[in-house]
Design an enzyme around this catalytic site. Structure first.
Site, short mmCIF file in Angstrom:
data_model
loop_
_atom_site.label_atom_id
_atom_site.label_comp_id
_atom_site.label_asym_id
_atom_site.label_seq_id
_atom_site.Cartn_x
_atom_site.Cartn_y
_atom_site.Cartn_z
N GLY A 356 0.64 -1.17 0.06
CA GLY A 356 -0.26 -0.26 -0.41
C GLY A 356 0.35 0.85 0.26
N MET A 358 5.32 2.40 1.86
CA MET A 358 6.42 2.11 2.14
C MET A 358 6.97 3.34 2.87
SD MET A 358 8.52 0.30 2.50
CE MET A 358 10.14 0.28 4.16
N ASN A 360 10.00 4.65 3.59
CA ASN A 360 11.55 5.11 3.20
C ASN A 360 11.61 6.70 4.46
OD1 ASN A 360 11.18 2.78 1.03
ND2 ASN A 360 9.65 4.14 0.34
N HIS A 392 -0.16 5.79 9.44
CA HIS A 392 0.82 5.00 8.93
C HIS A 392 1.84 5.68 9.31
CE1 HIS A 392 1.19 0.59 9.58
NE2 HIS A 392 2.00 1.04 8.91
N GLU A 393 2.12 5.70 7.78
CA GLU A 393 3.94 5.94 7.47
C GLU A 393 4.32 6.61 8.12
OE1 GLU A 393 4.64 2.99 5.15
OE2 GLU A 393 2.27 2.64 5.04
N HIS A 396 6.87 5.89 11.27
CA HIS A 396 7.57 4.98 11.18
C HIS A 396 9.02 5.72 11.24
CE1 HIS A 396 5.80 1.44 10.04
NE2 HIS A 396 5.75 0.59 9.57
N GLU A 415 5.11 -2.83 13.15
CA GLU A 415 4.02 -2.99 12.25
C GLU A 415 2.82 -2.99 13.24
OE1 GLU A 415 3.73 -1.91 9.40
OE2 GLU A 415 5.69 -2.08 8.87
ZN LIG Z 1 3.85 -0.26 8.56
#
Ligand SMILES: [Zn+2]
Ligand SMILES: *[C@@H]1O[C@H](CO)[C@@H](O)[C@H](O)[C@H]1NC(C)=O
Ligand SMILES: *[C@@H]1O[C@H](CO)[C@@H](O)[C@H](O)[C@H]1NC(C)=O
Ligand SMILES: *[C@@H]1O[C@H](CO)[C@@H](O)[C@H](O)[C@H]1NC(C)=O
Ligand SMILES: *[C@@H]1O[C@H](CO)[C@@H](O)[C@H](O)[C@H]1NC(C)=O
Ligand SMILES: *[C@@H]1O[C@H](CO)[C@@H](O)[C@H](O)[C@H]1NC(C)=O
Length: 953
Positions: A356, A358, A360, A392-393, A396, A415
């Site tokens: 969906g 990433m 980076n 969500h991304e 991270h 996750e």
């Molecule tokens: Zn994730």
């Protein structure tokens, strides 16, 4: 331990007493638990990384002798920095191949004496220097041993150099490689994405490194703990823009963006990026495209940009993402009490992208559907997805990127964490959407279904159980994401959110730019000064080291509570002992008390005992990761309360979901479960409705057509009225979802006016393709029904619209609706299309086959197709571009006959030589679910039909 501080002040005395009992029993429970643990696993607090304190790995594990035959790198060398130059060609070469060339210098130090250099390298053609695949030198004039021999190991993806003598411990060396790779369309490593704009084919070079594909872009020590600084240079044609994790370096070219140059007679630009922070290889990103961007500096001069195809940006499809990114970053800076670690935040929408999105670092990549929002054409569901995926991304950027887990076995923490806090970030950006409640539907209830199987597995795995790329890839599953999210949310609510955030901030600041194991987080949560009845380790071990979850049973006639491992199929055999089975009366987990303290309406005098009209309700805020069962008397009282005054029961969605699942596990009767739906004609909230529909959907899958929806007419009428015959869209966020559900249900139950409406709308659209009269929210439902009611003409029209769609989410809706036709030949042809990348992008192959399998006519066709093509699919598609596990679970979801079970077992046998890769576990789960379905259908069909008939007359 005298102060039971975790009871809020305004609750009744009864609750306090209860907590005290809980406290006393924790001790009893943890003694039993210690014994259990001594038998079954290592010491608590073992992060599962080194295995130093865990029991020895099963002896069946065969450890290869040669270090290059092992999937884990030896621990003798540690990278410090890389200088990587990459030059992707966006035009094919004379052989018709898209390639990239590059070179890399990795500076590494030797920490253990060795005469071997083992570094990851996959599918790269290396230039040889005096017969060897690399050059080695000492840093700053120091001598390096000469290379005796070099070779590549395909299976483990290594470049191996044997040296004439050993490297010196403490010394630093430079390994230089030059290479050529293919810029393939395989969605892994450095790869190629294509799209057409104004009739012109365009090529984008982009990357996906997680989990094990950085080695396909350049030789590197490709493990998350081997962090380094990366100095990246990208060579690209003029007229394109190069992006990477960091900003372009200003010193190399103060005036222009990039230095113009001519290399090998080709005019190019050379873009040099600032050195990265210390980071893991899997978070690198390199992109060359002719995309454009919009930007804002709303967060203290932090540059925030959204990149996409020019047409998408011109159509303002990036605006919404830009609007929410700033606030979400601000939210996390405050929540983590840590500033955003980089100087820019780029987010880019790619036409071909497997996952969906990433995370980076500094350059987050998305599927177009997860980033691009069209104010006119997109639905409210599309908007919500964009918000939660971005949230969500960005979570991270700190958790995962700044502080990284040492190895993939702990993936669940990374996750699970992001999957929990994405709701907090999204709630901050869109405060009116009630996002925090939706985790119950999208994660908790979803994962309950998987974690109730005997073939489930614990969240935490030992490092030595996860080695090769397909084992790593298998870690990216519902258990890691959704159970991880559910138990972290439970912990956060238990500790309270401010305490949780303080511990988090301490963890992030302590380990910034480093690596951890999951227990490091427990240590920091423990340290922030909370007195809790047991250590965070001990409390959490129950949820992370053992699989499954308990069902808590309250007997209100005696006031007792006990718990038991909840299994969907009570006859299934679990080979892992579970302490959720401690059935002693009165014994409850400390986690349960959190729920009782929030029971604001326990109409009972003595704890869990109730008589007369009194009733007891547990898990009222739905944050407990367990199911609750009651004695029949209490169930009856709760059911009658639902019918008379349903709003008193705040966890209605939980009651419904528990009842249906307890019924599937034969703990309560199916009739009891169905009775929880009787009050629904009065229900106006989305979450209980959605919960009921999903549970009834199982009945639909099992019985295909039942009269069950007959009872919903009143609800439909309500929505039909308030939405003016369904044509008016309500304003509330979740009311809009209710409208979609109401239309879906109405059409499914054959309400004539619903059919007519849908047919009329679709006809109007077919007559005038430039003027679509269907509201974006309703398109998914309407397209699917119109194609199901229609024939080849309706199908072909949708196919044309799909091919011409300029908005990815519109294309996705059409792609899924095309699977709704009832014509077998159309479905078979569509299955063929799904494996033709010229028709369906590789990234969409799995979900297209799944949509077809979802259709009752398409299911057997899809199953035959997958069985017949398994080895082709497995070999041609590879892990990177195909989600094998969701393919298996999708195609088999309605399996419920002995015949289907035999077919499934035969399929397993027939393809053992091909393998199932990351679907290995999903296949076991499918077999178990089918077995349970067979039994359930046999035992329940008659009851269900009887009840439904009685109710609908
Ligand atoms: Zn994730
Ligand atoms: C890598 O690049 C940096 C910046 O250009 C340079 O200072 C450094 O010497 C290079 N390292 C090696 C090993 O060539
Ligand atoms: C790598 O070398 C092999 C064998 O010579 C060749 O077939 C392949 O096309 C090369 N790959 C690239 C990207 O140049
Ligand atoms: C983005 O924010 C601006 C300013 O608040 C607003 O006018 C615009 O409608 C928003 N765009 C979207 C797509 O939500
Ligand atoms: C936030 O961080 C600062 C500096 O690191 C520290 O002084 C402060 O106490 C932290 N605040 C919270 C709420 O943790
Ligand atoms: C809905 O449709 C019915 C029949 O088609 C009509 O009588 C009624 O007035 C409509 N209601 C609204 C609110 O438009």
């Amino acid at each position: 331990m005298g102060k039971v501080y975790y009871i809020s002040k305004n609750v009744s005395l009864g609750i306090l007493v209860l907590a005290a009992i809980a406290l006393a029993t924790i001790i009893a429970l943890s003694i039993a638990y210690d014994k259990e643990r001594a038998k079954n696993r290592g010491k608590p607090g073992d992060g599962g990384t080194g295995g130093s304190s865990t029991s020895p790995p099963p002896t069946t594990h065969f450890t290869p002798k040669e270090p290059w035959d092992r999937y884990r790198l030896p621990d003798s060398l540690v990278p410090v920095s890389y200088n990587v130059t990459l030059w992707p060609r966006l035009e094919p070469n004379t052989d018709g191949l898209y390639i990239f060339t590059g070179n890399s210098k990795v500076v590494f130090s030797c920490v253990k004496e060795t005469d071997l250099i083992i570094i990851h390298c996959n599918k790269l053609n290396l230039t040889t220097f005096s017969g060897h695949h690399a050059k080695l030198s000492g840093l700053s004039e120091a001598a390096a041993p000469s290379i005796q021999k070099s070779w590549l190991v395909e299976k483990t993806a290594y470049l191996v150099l044997r040296l004439h003598s050993s490297l010196t411990v403490g010394a630093t060396y430079v390994l230089h490689t030059e290479f050529q790779g293919e810029l393939a369309d395989d969605l892994e490593g450095f790869y190629r994405s294509e799209y057409t704009e104004d009739g012109v084919k365009k090529v984008v070079a982009t990357s996906q490194m997680q989990a094990t594909y950085a080695r396909k872009a350049f030789p590197c020590f490709d493990e998350p703990a081997l962090k380094a600084v990366f100095n990246v240079i990208i060579i690209h044609s003029r007229g394109t823009v190069a992006l990477s994790n960091m900003s372009r370096s200003n010193c190399s070219s103060p005036r222009t963006d990039s230095a113009e140059s001519v290399i090998d007679g080709v005019p190019v630009k050379v873009t040099t990026f600032e050195p990265t922070k210390r980071m893991s290889t899997y978070l690198l990103a390199f992109i060359v495209s002719d995309f454009v961007s919009i930007q804002s500096n709303q967060n203290n001069n932090l540059l925030i940009r959204i990149w996409a195809r020019k047409k998408a940006i011109d159509d303002r499809q990036g605006d919404y993402a830009l609007n929410v990114t700033g606030p979400i970053l601000q939210f996390y800076e405050r929540y983590y009490n840590a500033t955003y670690p980089l100087s820019k935040s780029d987010q880019i929408a790619l036409p071909d992208f497997n996952a969906g999105a990433m995370e980076n670092w500094g350059l987050v990549t998305y599927r177009e559907t997860a980033l691009l929002y069209d104010p006119i054409l997109s639905s409210t569901g599309n908007k919500e997805r964009i918000t939660t995926v971005i949230s969500h991304e960005l979570a991270h950027m700190w958790f995962g990127n700044l502080v990284t887990l040492q190895w993939w076995n702990d993936l669940w923490l990374n996750e699970g964490f992001a999957s929990y806090v994405e709701y907090l970030g999204a709630d901050y950006a869109e405060p009116t959407w009630n996002m925090k409640d939706q985790i119950v539907l999208y994660d908790v209830h979803k994962v309950f279904a998987v974690d109730a199987l005997a073939s489930s597995h614990p969240l935490s795995r030992r490092a030595e159980e996860v080695n090769d790329p397909s084992q790593i890839s298998e870690m990216f599953n519902t258990i890691s994401y959704s159970k991880g999210a559910a138990v972290l949310r439970m912990l956060s609510e238990f500790l309270t959110e401010p305490v949780f955030a303080r511990g988090l901030s301490s963890y992030l600041n302590t380990f910034a730019f480093g690596n951890t194991v999951y227990t490091d987080l427990w240590d920091h949560l423990q340290q922030v000064g909370m007195q809790i009845p047991d250590t965070v380790h001990n409390i959490m071990n129950r949820w992370t080291l053992q699989m499954g979850f308990p069902v808590v049973t309250v007997d209100t006639s005696t006031g007792t509570i006990n718990q038991k491992h909840f299994l969907l199929d009570p006859e299934s055999v679990v080979d892992r002992p579970s302490e959720f089975n401690s059935c002693r009366a009165g014994v409850i987990d400390p986690m349960f008390s959190i729920l009782m303290k929030r029971v604001s309406v326990v109409y009972t005098n003595s704890l869990m005992r109730a008589s007369g009209q009194e009733w007891v309700l547990l898990n009222t805020n739905m944050s407990g990761y367990f199911r609750v069962n009651y004695d029949l008397g209490n169930w009856d009282r709760l059911l009658s309360l639902l019918n008379t005054n349903h709003q008193v029961i705040i966890n209605r969605a939980q009651i419904i979901d528990d009842a249906f699942n307890l019924a599937r596990a034969k703990i309560v009767s199916t009739t009891l479960a169905l009775r929880t739906t009787k009050y629904l004609s009065k229900e106006r909230d989305y979450i209980p409705w959605e919960s009921a529909l999903r549970n009834l959907d199982y009945y639909l899958l099992m019985f295909d057509r039942t009269e069950v929806y007959g009872a919903f007419q009143k609800y439909e009428n309500h929505f039909k009225t308030i939405t003016e015959n369904w044509t008016k869209v309500p304003t509330g966020h979740t009311d809009q979802y209710n409208q979609i559900n109401a239309i879906g249900v109405a059409c499914n139950t054959g309400v004539e006016s619903c059919r007519d409406l849908i047919k009329t709308w679709y006809r109007q659209w077919m007559e005038n393709p430039n003027q679509n009269p269907i509201h974006p929210n309703l398109k998914g439902t309407v397209y699917c029904r119109a194609i199901a009611f229609g024939g080849v003409e309706e199908w072909e029209f949708a196919w044309e619209m799909f091919k011409n769609a300029t908005l990815a989410s519109e294309a996705a809706r059409l792609r899924s609706a095309l699977a709704c036709t009832k014509a077998p030949w159309l479905l078979n042809r569509y299955l063929e299309y799904s494996l033709d990348p010229a028709k369906i992008r590789k990234q969409d192959a799995t979900s297209t086959i799944q949509s077809i399998a979802r259709n009752v006519v398409g299911m057997p066709l899809a199953w035959n197709f997958v069985r017949a093509r398994w080895s082709y699919i497995f070999q041609q598609y590879g892990e990177g571009s195909f989600s094998f596990s969701s393919l298996i679970s999708g195609v088999t979801q309605r399996f419920s006959t002995e015949f289907e079970l035999q077919e499934l077992k035969q399929f397993k046998e027939d393809n053992l030589h091909v393998g199932f890769g990351s679907a290995t576990l999903a296949l076991e789960q499918a077999i178990e679910k089918t077995t349970a379905n067979i039994r359930w259908v046999t035992e329940n069909k008659a009851h269900v039909l009887k009840w439904l008939t009685e109710e609908s007359t």
